[in-house]
Design an enzyme around this catalytic site. Structure first.
Site, PDB file in Angstrom:
ATOM      1  N   ASN A   1       0.128  -1.396  -7.443  1.00  0.00           N
ATOM      2  CA  ASN A   1      -1.050  -0.767  -7.519  1.00  0.00           C
ATOM      3  C   ASN A   1      -0.984   0.367  -6.468  1.00  0.00           C
ATOM      4  O   ASN A   1      -2.100   0.288  -5.784  1.00  0.00           O
ATOM      5  CB  ASN A   1      -2.305  -1.522  -7.820  1.00  0.00           C
ATOM      6  CG  ASN A   1      -2.579  -2.645  -6.649  1.00  0.00           C
ATOM      7  OD1 ASN A   1      -1.504  -2.975  -6.007  1.00  0.00           O
ATOM      8  ND2 ASN A   1      -3.781  -3.015  -6.398  1.00  0.00           N
TER       9      ASN A   1
ATOM     10  N   ARG B   1       0.764  -1.093  -0.073  1.00  0.00           N
ATOM     11  CA  ARG B   1       0.007  -0.224  -0.313  1.00  0.00           C
ATOM     12  C   ARG B   1       0.597   1.296  -0.045  1.00  0.00           C
ATOM     13  O   ARG B   1       0.403   2.307  -0.101  1.00  0.00           O
ATOM     14  CB  ARG B   1      -0.839   0.009   1.248  1.00  0.00           C
ATOM     15  CG  ARG B   1      -1.877  -1.098   1.226  1.00  0.00           C
ATOM     16  CD  ARG B   1      -2.931  -1.051   0.300  1.00  0.00           C
ATOM     17  NE  ARG B   1      -4.100  -2.276   0.141  1.00  0.00           N
ATOM     18  CZ  ARG B   1      -4.501  -2.797  -0.673  1.00  0.00           C
ATOM     19  NH1 ARG B   1      -4.224  -2.583  -1.996  1.00  0.00           N
ATOM     20  NH2 ARG B   1      -5.422  -3.471  -0.538  1.00  0.00           N
TER      21      ARG B   1
ATOM     22  N   ASP C   1      -1.792 -12.776  -1.432  1.00  0.00           N
ATOM     23  CA  ASP C   1      -2.692 -11.846  -1.926  1.00  0.00           C
ATOM     24  C   ASP C   1      -3.025 -10.887  -0.714  1.00  0.00           C
ATOM     25  O   ASP C   1      -4.163 -10.495  -0.499  1.00  0.00           O
ATOM     26  CB  ASP C   1      -3.917 -12.066  -2.718  1.00  0.00           C
ATOM     27  CG  ASP C   1      -4.477 -10.943  -3.476  1.00  0.00           C
ATOM     28  OD1 ASP C   1      -3.972  -9.979  -3.511  1.00  0.00           O
ATOM     29  OD2 ASP C   1      -5.582 -11.163  -4.061  1.00  0.00           O
TER      30      ASP C   1
ATOM     31  N   HIS D   1      -7.122  -3.320   4.346  1.00  0.00           N
ATOM     32  CA  HIS D   1      -7.835  -2.386   4.318  1.00  0.00           C
ATOM     33  C   HIS D   1      -8.362  -2.088   5.549  1.00  0.00           C
ATOM     34  O   HIS D   1      -8.240  -3.156   6.517  1.00  0.00           O
ATOM     35  CB  HIS D   1      -9.415  -2.849   3.476  1.00  0.00           C
ATOM     36  CG  HIS D   1      -9.122  -3.098   2.110  1.00  0.00           C
ATOM     37  ND1 HIS D   1      -8.642  -2.080   1.152  1.00  0.00           N
ATOM     38  CD2 HIS D   1      -9.121  -4.058   1.466  1.00  0.00           C
ATOM     39  CE1 HIS D   1      -8.709  -2.585   0.196  1.00  0.00           C
ATOM     40  NE2 HIS D   1      -9.095  -3.950   0.096  1.00  0.00           N
TER      41      HIS D   1
ATOM     42  N   ASP E   1      -1.758  -6.014 -11.652  1.00  0.00           N
ATOM     43  CA  ASP E   1      -2.573  -6.707 -10.671  1.00  0.00           C
ATOM     44  C   ASP E   1      -3.663  -5.938 -10.143  1.00  0.00           C
ATOM     45  O   ASP E   1      -3.262  -4.758  -9.786  1.00  0.00           O
ATOM     46  CB  ASP E   1      -1.627  -7.422  -9.484  1.00  0.00           C
ATOM     47  CG  ASP E   1      -2.754  -8.095  -8.731  1.00  0.00           C
ATOM     48  OD1 ASP E   1      -3.171  -8.990  -8.970  1.00  0.00           O
ATOM     49  OD2 ASP E   1      -2.999  -7.615  -7.511  1.00  0.00           O
TER      50      ASP E   1
ATOM     51  N   HIS F   1      -3.464 -16.114  -8.000  1.00  0.00           N
ATOM     52  CA  HIS F   1      -4.677 -16.413  -7.504  1.00  0.00           C
ATOM     53  C   HIS F   1      -5.827 -17.066  -8.435  1.00  0.00           C
ATOM     54  O   HIS F   1      -6.755 -16.509  -8.715  1.00  0.00           O
ATOM     55  CB  HIS F   1      -5.275 -15.364  -6.808  1.00  0.00           C
ATOM     56  CG  HIS F   1      -5.436 -13.997  -7.343  1.00  0.00           C
ATOM     57  ND1 HIS F   1      -5.984 -13.808  -8.447  1.00  0.00           N
ATOM     58  CD2 HIS F   1      -4.894 -12.670  -7.111  1.00  0.00           C
ATOM     59  CE1 HIS F   1      -5.823 -12.500  -8.800  1.00  0.00           C
ATOM     60  NE2 HIS F   1      -5.466 -11.785  -8.030  1.00  0.00           N
TER      61      HIS F   1
END
Lengths: 440, 311
Positions: free
Chosen positions: A105, A75, A316, A320, A163, A243
């Protein structure tokens, strides 16, 4: 003694060694230097402990190589409220992971060497797990123009991925694969079609039907996997499907591997252990893309794992905050965290006799390392001095919430496990112990 | 936070409660005819009720308004306007404010499945679900039960066909749960993209052949095609849909002589139902509208039972 005693720093005694390559599984001792495993000794072989900085008693513990996670979201930069490199890598260590592939990302996206340098510099200063940056395959991950693979590899990227989404444009996908062949790298693909109803975080099965939610069918994955394999057949190069979740994807994987194409695949602990039932009652925690599917998919993945069709298990890890996940289903972001719960949750498969312990350790260490051709992960003389020491519990105990990740979205909290990480060794030093945390 | 009763979904409700609510609905219907001045309920008088519709609605909204007024609620219709499309956290904040303003009941419609379940975990206002996404529309199921029971006296053993875009229908989902609880069997009928096999379960069959089933149905529930819920409309040929699944006079005559036709409305005349059918005595869509007010009175009164003012 013939093993360079001046440089040895750590002795691990009384442990049960799990060598994923099968060489040294059983009771034994490990003598480590900062840069390598110096010697693997029998349980009663004499050691001159006088030169050691530390001796770790691993009685009642399994000793495994540090795990390598092919798929994680740290993140940072951009979403530090969810996780940052420090909290993420601490969480990785607390889950036994010594090498972590960080997906691109972030904000800004890791699509240029400046971001790559930033990640590596931050991680290095921590001295915990090694961060392996995965560069974006296309600029801003928009799926339109390829990034400069060459420059990103020089900066330290280990592979490429968009991804979070597939590369929808078949031409861009093909060109990326051609580059992987030329530059000896690997393209990671999140195979899921938005157009075919992907990215809804719940399988188009009975649970979605009863909740009145639109789900993502297996087709939204298998159609992309089929296309990817066909393009790989023509473009050559190296493709890694991450995944995979649907039973139907496995036949394409099998064909590609039989043909000797450059394909590898991973599955996640959550797709191996959970099904769509976990989302009953609008539970947003296990909302993930691709979604948890049906029991028959789960069993097919497990079978493929045992068979050797699947190369690796990857978490993965997608943190959050509680606030972000605590909302109505469609509003909740997809993703679960995975570092700290992966091995303890998967260990249940070993307990139930559904997967061998060495096989599990292999799928978390040399399996993923093989995707990049990384050498040195193991418990041999000369192996990298990064290890996990796992205490085997007499009684099962419920998995606690993640201790170090900022994310609280773990679907395995409360699951009974009989193993916990006792200590973690990085570069021949004990950097984490369960009782003392990172404070030592 | 004190637990308050919520009316979110048919699925978790006990059969006895549903029976009680239906009887209460019939009671209100009788009183409305005989002594309308006695409709006001001491449980509801002066209590504050807010209507919050994040989606357009005519009949459900009107129906709840009338129900609330007749029970004596202090009714506040609120225009969500700026509140619409808010994220979860913001949504909760707005509702917490409602609690502070002294509201006791909120009748809510929201475009997202499960939105009210989420809200119910955070707020102390009684929530009454007026439709959440494709998930549930429990008051509609209750009024459908009333309408069917009124005609047949008994629900057990009835064979009910639900025709149309079942996958996107909250009415169908709530009807299925309700009918199953009472021992009716349900056939879901429509083309595969409207009626996927995943909807099948104990007591629920999926079929793509309406004509083959007509003779064996006691109740036919017709649904509207919900184009507004699809990101893209998979139904390219309305004329084909009509030919295969619309209730025309011709098809109506294939139903057993005692069978009834329901439609939750609004009807798309000439698509799923013909005007001639709508006018028939055995098409009860207007009775449904009428019963709707009484069913909702029963629900609102229940929500006020055994609770004081919240927050």
């Amino acid at each position: 003694m013939g093993y360079g005693r001046k440089r040895t720093v750590l002795l691990i005694r009384n442990g049960y060694l799990i060598d994923p390559e099968g060489g040294h599984t059983g009771p034994g001792q490990l003598l480590m230097a900062k840069d390598r495993v110096v010697a693997v000794l029998g349980p009663n072989e004499p050691v001159n402990a006088g030169m050691l900085e530390r001796t770790l008693d691993a009685k009642g513990c399994l000793v495994t190589p540090a795990f390598l996670d092919l798929h994680a979201h740290l993140r940072e930069p951009g979403f530090e409220h969810k996780e940052d490199i420090a909290s993420g890598l601490k969480s990785a260590v607390a889950g036994g992971f010594g090498y972590v592939c960080a997906m691109p990302n972030t904000s800004p996206v890791n699509d240029n060497p400046i971001v790559t340098h930033y990640l590596l510099q931050k991680a290095k200063a921590l001295g915990l797990s090694e961060l392996l940056p995965v560069g974006a395959a296309t600029l801003s991950q928009k799926g339109e123009r390829l990034t400069d693979f060459h420059a990103l590899l020089k900066a330290g990227c280990v592979g490429f991925s968009d991804d979070g989404r597939s590369i929808d444009d078949p031409l861009v996908f093909q060109d990326a694969l051609i580059y992987t062949g030329q530059l000896d790298t690997v393209l990671f693909e999140h195979a899921e079609s938005k157009r075919l109803g992907g990215y809804r975080g719940i399988h188009a099965g009975i649970v979605a039907a009863s909740l009145g939610l639109e789900g993502s069918s297996a087709l939204s994955e298998t159609a992309v996997v089929a296309r990817d394999v066909e393009i790989l057949r023509h473009a050559k190069g190296r493709l890694h499907l991450t995944h995979i979740s649907a039973k139907g994807s496995l036949s394409y994987v099998r064909t590609a591997k039989e043909e000797g194409l450059g394909l590898s695949v991973d599955v996640t602990p959550h797709h191996l252990l959970l099904t769509e039932e976990a989302l009953a009652g609008f539970n947003t925690t296990p909302k993930v893309n691709p979604p948890l599917r049906m029991e028959e998919d789960r069993l097919a993945l497990l079978h493929a794992l045992k068979e050797g069709l699947i190369d690796a298990i990857a978490t993965d890890h997608a943190p959050h905050t509680q606030r972000e996940k605590d909302t109505y289903f469609e509003d909740a972001p997809p993703g679960v965290i995975g570092f700290e719960s992966a091995f303890p949750a998967l260990y249940g498969l070993v307990e139930k006799g559904e997967l061998g312990l060495e096989k599990l350790v292999s799928l978390l260490s040399i399996g993923p390392a093989g995707v990049f051709g990384i050498k040195g992960i193991g418990l041999k003389q000369g192996s990298l001095p990064n290890l996990g020491v796992w205490r085997v519990l007499k009684e099962p105990s419920p998995l606690p919430p993640a201790r170090y990740s900022k994310g609280k979205n773990c679907p395995f909290v409360g699951v009974e496990t009989k193993i916990k990480l006792q200590a973690f060794i990085a570069d021949g030093r004990v950097v984490y112990e369960h009782e003392r945390g990172f404070g030592a | 936070m004190k637990p308050v009763p919520h009316f979110l979904d048919i699925a978790p409700l006990r059969l006895e409660l549903l029976e009680r609510l239906i009887e209460r609905g019939f009671f209100f219907k009788r009183i409305a005819r005989e002594a309308p001045e006695r409709l006001k309920s001491p449980l509801c008088m002066e209590k504050r009720l807010v209507l919050l519709f994040f989606e357009p609605s005519t009949r459900t909204r009107t129906s709840f308004s009338l129900a609330a007024k007749q029970l004596g609620f202090d009714l506040q219709p609120l225009e969500p306007g700026s509140m619409s499309l808010v994220k979860g956290e913001k949504l909760v904040e707005n509702f917490l404010n409602l609690g502070k303003l002294g509201f006791d009941v909120a009748v809510v419609r929201h475009p997202s499945s499960g939105a009210l379940h989420f809200l119910s975990r955070h707020i102390g206002v009684s929530l009454v679900n007026a439709g959440d996404g494709c998930h549930a529309h429990p008051s509609q199921a209750l009024l459908d039960l009333m309408t069917i029971k009124e005609r047949f006296g008994e629900l057990k053993g009835l064979r009910v066909g639900i025709v149309g875009d079942v996958a996107k229908s909250r009415v169908a989902r709530s009807d299925i749960h309700a009918l199953k609880k009472f021992g009716a069997t349900v056939s879901l009928i429509g083309p595969p993209h409207f009626v996927p096999d995943t909807l099948e379960g104990p007591g629920v069959k999926v079929s793509h052949d309406l004509d083959g089933l007509l003779k064996g149905l006691d109740v036919l529930v017709m649904l509207r095609i919900q184009t507004e819920r699809a990101a893209y409309d998979p139904l390219l040929s309305l004329s084909w849909y009509r030919e295969a699944y619309a209730i025309t006079l011709d098809r109506f005559s294939s139903l057993p002589g005692h069978a009834i036709v329901l439609h939750p409305g609004p009807v798309s005349l000439g698509i799923e139902m013909d005007e001639e059918v709508l006018k028939l005595d055995r098409c009860l869509s207007y009775t449904q509208v009428e019963n709707g007010v009484f069913a909702r009175m029963a629900v609102l009164e229940w929500a006020m039972e055994g609770r004081g003012r919240c927050c």
